[in-house]
Design a protein around this motif. Structure first.
Motif, short mmCIF file in Angstrom:
data_model
loop_
_atom_site.label_atom_id
_atom_site.label_comp_id
_atom_site.label_asym_id
_atom_site.label_seq_id
_atom_site.Cartn_x
_atom_site.Cartn_y
_atom_site.Cartn_z
N THR A 96 37.55 71.61 74.01
CA THR A 96 36.12 71.41 73.90
C THR A 96 35.37 72.63 74.43
O THR A 96 35.97 73.64 74.82
CB THR A 96 35.68 70.16 74.69
OG1 THR A 96 35.76 70.45 76.10
CG2 THR A 96 36.58 68.97 74.37
N ARG A 97 34.07 72.51 74.50
CA ARG A 97 33.25 73.61 75.03
C ARG A 97 33.23 73.60 76.55
O ARG A 97 32.62 74.47 77.16
CB ARG A 97 31.83 73.48 74.48
CG ARG A 97 31.75 73.61 72.95
CD ARG A 97 30.34 73.46 72.44
NE ARG A 97 29.50 74.56 72.90
CZ ARG A 97 28.20 74.69 72.60
NH1 ARG A 97 27.61 73.76 71.86
NH2 ARG A 97 27.51 75.72 73.05
N ASP A 98 33.89 72.63 77.16
CA ASP A 98 33.97 72.54 78.61
C ASP A 98 35.43 72.73 79.02
O ASP A 98 36.19 71.78 79.12
CB ASP A 98 33.46 71.18 79.10
CG ASP A 98 33.42 71.07 80.62
OD1 ASP A 98 34.07 71.90 81.29
OD2 ASP A 98 32.76 70.15 81.13
N PRO A 99 35.86 73.98 79.26
CA PRO A 99 37.27 74.23 79.54
C PRO A 99 37.75 73.65 80.87
O PRO A 99 38.94 73.37 81.02
CB PRO A 99 37.36 75.76 79.54
CG PRO A 99 35.98 76.22 79.88
CD PRO A 99 35.06 75.21 79.26
N ILE A 100 36.84 73.45 81.83
CA ILE A 100 37.24 72.82 83.09
C ILE A 100 37.58 71.36 82.84
O ILE A 100 38.58 70.84 83.36
CB ILE A 100 36.13 72.95 84.15
CG1 ILE A 100 35.95 74.41 84.57
CG2 ILE A 100 36.45 72.09 85.37
CD1 ILE A 100 37.13 75.01 85.31
N LYS A 101 36.77 70.69 82.05
CA LYS A 101 37.09 69.30 81.68
C LYS A 101 38.42 69.25 80.96
O LYS A 101 39.25 68.36 81.22
CB LYS A 101 36.00 68.72 80.78
CG LYS A 101 36.22 67.25 80.42
CD LYS A 101 35.33 66.80 79.28
CE LYS A 101 35.90 67.28 77.96
NZ LYS A 101 35.18 66.69 76.79
N ASP A 102 38.67 70.21 80.07
CA ASP A 102 39.94 70.25 79.34
C ASP A 102 41.12 70.42 80.29
O ASP A 102 42.15 69.76 80.15
CB ASP A 102 39.94 71.40 78.33
CG ASP A 102 38.84 71.28 77.29
OD1 ASP A 102 38.22 70.20 77.20
OD2 ASP A 102 38.60 72.27 76.58
N LEU A 103 40.95 71.32 81.28
CA LEU A 103 42.01 71.56 82.25
C LEU A 103 42.32 70.29 83.04
O LEU A 103 43.49 69.94 83.26
CB LEU A 103 41.58 72.68 83.20
CG LEU A 103 42.53 73.02 84.36
CD1 LEU A 103 43.88 73.47 83.84
CD2 LEU A 103 41.90 74.09 85.24
N VAL A 104 41.28 69.60 83.45
CA VAL A 104 41.46 68.36 84.21
C VAL A 104 42.08 67.28 83.31
O VAL A 104 42.94 66.51 83.75
CB VAL A 104 40.12 67.89 84.79
CG1 VAL A 104 40.24 66.52 85.43
CG2 VAL A 104 39.61 68.91 85.81
N ALA A 105 41.65 67.23 82.05
CA ALA A 105 42.22 66.25 81.12
C ALA A 105 43.71 66.50 80.88
O ALA A 105 44.49 65.55 80.73
CB ALA A 105 41.46 66.28 79.80
N LEU A 106 44.10 67.76 80.85
CA LEU A 106 45.52 68.09 80.72
C LEU A 106 46.30 67.63 81.94
O LEU A 106 47.41 67.11 81.83
CB LEU A 106 45.68 69.60 80.52
CG LEU A 106 45.22 70.15 79.16
CD1 LEU A 106 45.11 71.67 79.22
CD2 LEU A 106 46.19 69.73 78.05
N SER A 107 45.71 67.81 83.11
CA SER A 107 46.35 67.34 84.34
C SER A 107 46.48 65.83 84.34
O SER A 107 47.50 65.27 84.77
CB SER A 107 45.54 67.80 85.56
OG SER A 107 45.47 69.22 85.62
#
Length: 206
Positions: free
Chosen positions: A75-86
């Motif tokens: 998405t346009r929020d890479p921090i959210k993506d990183l947390v979602a991967l975790s």
């Protein structure tokens, strides 16, 4: 005569072996196939023997993790993506606890030696995108931070999913990741919002 390989039998043997290995049971050919309807020869047909079976079990753990990480959208929020991967890492362990225990058995080889690095790479890329968008400091090393996020997930799994803490303790992951990412340069308010959106592990019992 070449024996026909039945995918259903292969999957059954992998699941059975995962339970036995994960629970540290003594795994023998007869114990493995007992009650499954499969013959001991099926182990040789599908895996070439017990060593091949153990490799297949460990590989299956990473295969399922990779499939779940692939489902996390960019998405346009890479921090959210990183947390979602975790969060996906924790979810995978919660739904495959026996396979998870075998994934990190150094005494068992992987069919694909790059499998572990390939799953971590999803987090590395999310960190790199976060840095490119100015969410993290330029001196943040993507591999280092991705590894730290992986450690958070692994610690939670060890203590909650396959350990002594209650399922509700999984919520501590949000606070730990928030502190880690703010320390890496993300703005506190923005970081908290991204973490709140991304940290949604699927844990039975909560």
């Amino acid at each position: 005569m070449v024996r026909t390989k039945d995918p259903a039998v292969r999957a059954l043997l992998v699941e059975r072996a995962a339970v036995m290995l994960g629970q540290r049971e003594s795994i023998t050919l007869r114990a493995l196939v007992d009650g499954t309807g499969a013959s001991t020869m099926a182990v040789y047909t599908h895996f070439g023997g017990m060593d091949g079976l153990r490799m297949a079990v460990r590989q299956e753990g990473f295969t399922r993790l990779e499939a779940l990480l692939q489902e996390v959208p960019v998405t346009r929020d890479p921090i959210k993506d990183l947390v979602a991967l975790s969060a996906a890492y924790v979810t995978n362990a919660a739904h495959n606890p026996d396979l998870y225990r075998v994934m990190f058995e150094d005494g068992i080889a992987l069919e694909d030696p790059a499998a572990a690095d390939n799953t971590l790479e999803h987090l590395v890329q999310a960190v790199a995108r976060s840095r490119q968008r100015g969410r993290l400091r330029d001196d943040v090393d993507p591999l280092d931070l991705a590894t730290q996020c992986w450690i958070v997930g692994h610690g939670l799994v060890s203590l909650v999913v396959t350990g002594p803490l209650p399922p509700q303790a999984i919520h501590h992951g949000a606070a730990m990741l928030t502190s880690l990412l703010i320390g890496a340069g993300d703005a506190p308010d923005t970081c908290k919002r991204s973490v709140r959106l991304g940290w949604k592990p699927d844990i039975p019992g909560i």
